[in-house]
Design an enzyme around this catalytic site. Structure first.
Site, mmCIF file in Angstrom:
data_model
loop_
_atom_site.group_PDB
_atom_site.id
_atom_site.type_symbol
_atom_site.label_atom_id
_atom_site.label_comp_id
_atom_site.label_asym_id
_atom_site.label_seq_id
_atom_site.Cartn_x
_atom_site.Cartn_y
_atom_site.Cartn_z
ATOM 1 C CB THR B 129 7.387 0.339 3.137
ATOM 2 O OG1 THR B 129 6.306 1.133 2.677
ATOM 3 C CG2 THR B 129 6.948 -1.102 3.269
ATOM 4 C CD GLU B 244 3.302 9.379 -1.594
ATOM 5 O OE1 GLU B 244 3.710 10.091 -0.654
ATOM 6 O OE2 GLU B 244 3.509 8.169 -1.689
ATOM 7 C CB THR B 367 -3.303 -0.661 -0.419
ATOM 8 O OG1 THR B 367 -4.043 -0.404 0.783
ATOM 9 C CG2 THR B 367 -1.962 -1.274 -0.059
ATOM 10 C CG ASN B 368 -6.555 0.990 -5.163
ATOM 11 O OD1 ASN B 368 -5.586 1.743 -5.122
ATOM 12 N ND2 ASN B 368 -7.187 0.701 -6.283
#
Lengths: 256, 384
Positions: B129, B244, B367-368
């Site tokens: 990131t 992961e 993220t979801n």
């Protein structure tokens, strides 16, 4: 050096123990079984001794099939091989019969030093190490917290009330381990993976040329009396409540 | 727990060992590590000595060569420490930061680094990131320019777990043109000139883990530090993503399980209106729901493990498990704090920490919303 460590499988210290209704033993369902903690000190000392002087460690244990897990745990910690004596005649054996079976197994293998826990945490007899030494015609030093080996001499520290004894004896001998002797290692993951392939001989009493003879038997097992419920003293007047507490401590509990 | 059936005798024995280790050497540090905003780095060496840091990495490079179920036992027991930030930091080292290296690194590079990963001598982090690029990895800007003695890296990375303490950052860089095909992975030793920790970030939860912004200013690393080939970094990362995502799911359902255990204990001992509150249907129905949802989440994760162990592609299932378990965790910790009442809002109670730690699970590691995109894509329903 040929090192032997005797281990016993016992209920986990956190297990909830329930006595069977007929008093013949404990309910085994749902119990998690572990190596008796004092035996762990013995195994650790055996491994440290091996690491210092070379040689191998043999684990000896008595019990039903599940006992194999405890033998494997010791192998996973680093011992080389095991003897698992699995004979129903020995499942609830007294200290003498237990020591006789251990002696019969150990007689058949080379042994320069033998480690036991000072007692097993289930029956708390504390006799097996000494009887084993006697049956093998060896000296024993019990309840030790430090061990040094020089040549064929073992120097052990045994704590007693207000002092400690430095005891010397010759090898071979039997040592029983007390808390403080060492910090047992974990069975490492590589150790656990290797343990599966290490040799464990499973034997019956007859294979060891042993006729099981007990000197004592547990006639009945009973749970400790249930704790009576607590008593809450009611009332609005603190002085009167305090007086009542004192009266109860004196007359009922008889502690003051 | 009743999950022994899913594992071999050795794996169950390993769980016993892990549990003892965690109870004795990890759990007592909870308050200290949360307070100081980071674990003690020395614990990695200790874990390395016990053979815990390369469980399914090759024996040749110091790993244990064990299967994924053994690794699952490790994850579960690590997470059961309840020090979720620390658990995440360990996973950053044992999985996220190192999986691509083990998957695609040259023999020499693995020889040089994987042994130190397994022994705990070098702590790893993964730098994906950036301040302006998160889920959209294909657009990262950190640049690695080819120079005479290697790559010169310039740019910055954001929200990097283990950021202040890592010895090596597996850094996602742009070696080529725009898009995924310009992305590569380069190992950067953190003592390299030009590398610095911009700042340590203050977080809502996961306080036992350090999170940092990293800065690269003409940071020159040798060519040999490139993982695999140039331009394939994105694909190497993808190769480790199933694992992961699965590990994220594990952390979620274990955190939920801890919240449930604490809630049961509390509800049994908290007396209101003359009776333990667990006797109130409003409370015990919450507990029944929590237990049910945890079981469902765990089984989705176990199913994914079975697929992965059988070598079946399971990116869809891993993504489902990650997002569902994360959202389930939020529902469970909400109930757990509710059951605890005022005490649930107080630091001394573990559910307070679990509540704060839980939120990251719907964000970190994809993220979801991205998980849902992956699922749709895996179902062949993505509209370009």
């Amino acid at each position: 050096m040929n090192i032997v460590a005797c281990v016993k499988q016992v209920p986990d210290t956190e297990a909830l123990i329930k006595v069977k209704a007929d008093g013949s033993g404990i309910e085994e369902g749902g119990i998690k079984w572990v190596m008796s903690p004092y035996d762990e000190f013995g195994v650790e000392e055996a491994l440290k001794t091996k690491e210092k002087f070379g040689g191998e460690v043999t684990i000896v244990s008595i019990g039903p099939a599940r006992t194999m897990e405890t033998v494997r745990t010791a192998l996973a910690m680093g011992a080389e091989k095991g003897i698992h004596i699995d004979d129903p005649a020995l499942y609830n054996a007294d200290a003498y019969a237990t020591a006789s079976a251990l002696a019969a197994a150990i007689k058949g293998i080379p042994h320069d030093i033998i480690f036991c826990g000072m007692r097993a945490i289930d029956d708390d007899s504390g006799q097996v190490g000494s009887i084993l030494a006697e049956l093998l015609g060896l000296p024993s030093v019990t309840v030790i917290t430090k061990l040094d080996i020089e040549g064929s001499t073992a120097k052990a520290i045994k704590p007693i009330e207000g002092a400690q004894l430095l005891i010397e004896t010759s090898l071979p001998c039997v040592i029983t381990a007390q808390k403080g002797l060492n910090e047992p290692r974990y069975a490492s993951l590589p150790g656990i993976m290797k343990a599966k392939k290490k040799p464990v001989e499973v034997k019956k009493a007859a294979d060891l040329g042993l006729t099981v003879e007990q000197k004592s038997t547990v006639a009945k097992m009973s749970p400790p009396p249930a704790r009576p419920p607590g008593k809450i003293i009611q009332g609005d007047d603190p002085a009167a409540k305090a007086a009542e507490v004192i009266r109860l401590l004196r007359e009922e509990a008889k502690v003051i | 727990m009743g999950t022994e059936y899913f594992f071999s005798d050795e794996q169950n024995a390993f769980r016993d060992m892990m549990r003892r280790f965690i109870q004795k050497e990890i759990e007592p540090n909870a308050e200290k590590w949360e307070e100081q905003g980071c674990y003690d780095k020395a614990i990695f060496k200790r874990m390395g000595d016990l053979g815990l840091l390369g469980i399914n990495y090759p024996v040749e490079y110091g790993g244990q060569g064990a299967d994924l179920k053994t690794h699952l036992v490790f994850w579960e027991e690590l997470c059961r420490s309840g020090i979720s930030g620390f658990a995440m930091s360990v996973m950053a080292h044992t999985d996220y930061g190192s999986a691509s290296l083990v998957h695609a690194g040259s023999h020499e590079l693995k020889e040089k680094y994987v042994k130190d990963i397994c022994s705990g001598d070098k702590l790893f982090a993964i730098g994906i990131t950036e301040p302006n690029h998160g889920s959209d990895v294909a657009t990262i800007e950190t640049r690695a320019k080819s120079v005479e003695d290697g790559y010169s890296i310039s740019g910055s990375k954001m929200f990097i777990t283990n950021g202040t303490q890592a010895d090596v950052v597996n850094t996602v860089v742009r070696t080529g043109g725009p898009g995924v095909k310009g992305v590569s992975l380069v190992l950067v030793d953190t003592d390299t000139e030009g590398f610095s920790v911009g700042r340590k970030l203050n977080k809502m939860g996961m306080l036992s883990s350090d999170t940092a912004e990293l800065v690269y200013e003409d940071c020159v690393v040798p060519k040999e530090n490139l993982i695999g080939e140039e331009g394939k970094g994105f694909y190497y990362l993808m190769a480790g993503l199933e694992r992961e995502r699965l590990s994220g799911a594990v952390l979620s359902y274990i955190m939920a399980e801890l919240a449930l255990e604490d809630s049961i204990e509390y509800a049994k001992t908290r007396i209101q209106f003359g009776t333990p509150i667990i006797s109130f249907q409003a409370v015990n129905h919450m507990i029944a729901e929590m237990a049910t949802e945890i079981e469902a989440g765990r089984q989705l994760a176990y199913h994914t493990v079975s697929l992965m162990n059988a070598g079946v592609r399971c990116n869809k299932e891993a993504s489902m498990a990650k997002y569902w378990c994360a959202e389930m965790l939020l529902r469970v910790v909400d109930k757990a704090v509710q059951i605890h009442g005022g005490y649930g809002f107080i630091r001394e109670y573990r559910v307070e920490r679990l509540y704060r730690d839980a939120k990251l699970q719907t964000i970190g590691g994809g993220t979801n919303q991205v998980m849902r995109n992956v699922i749709i894509s895996e179902m062949g329903l993505r509209v370009k």
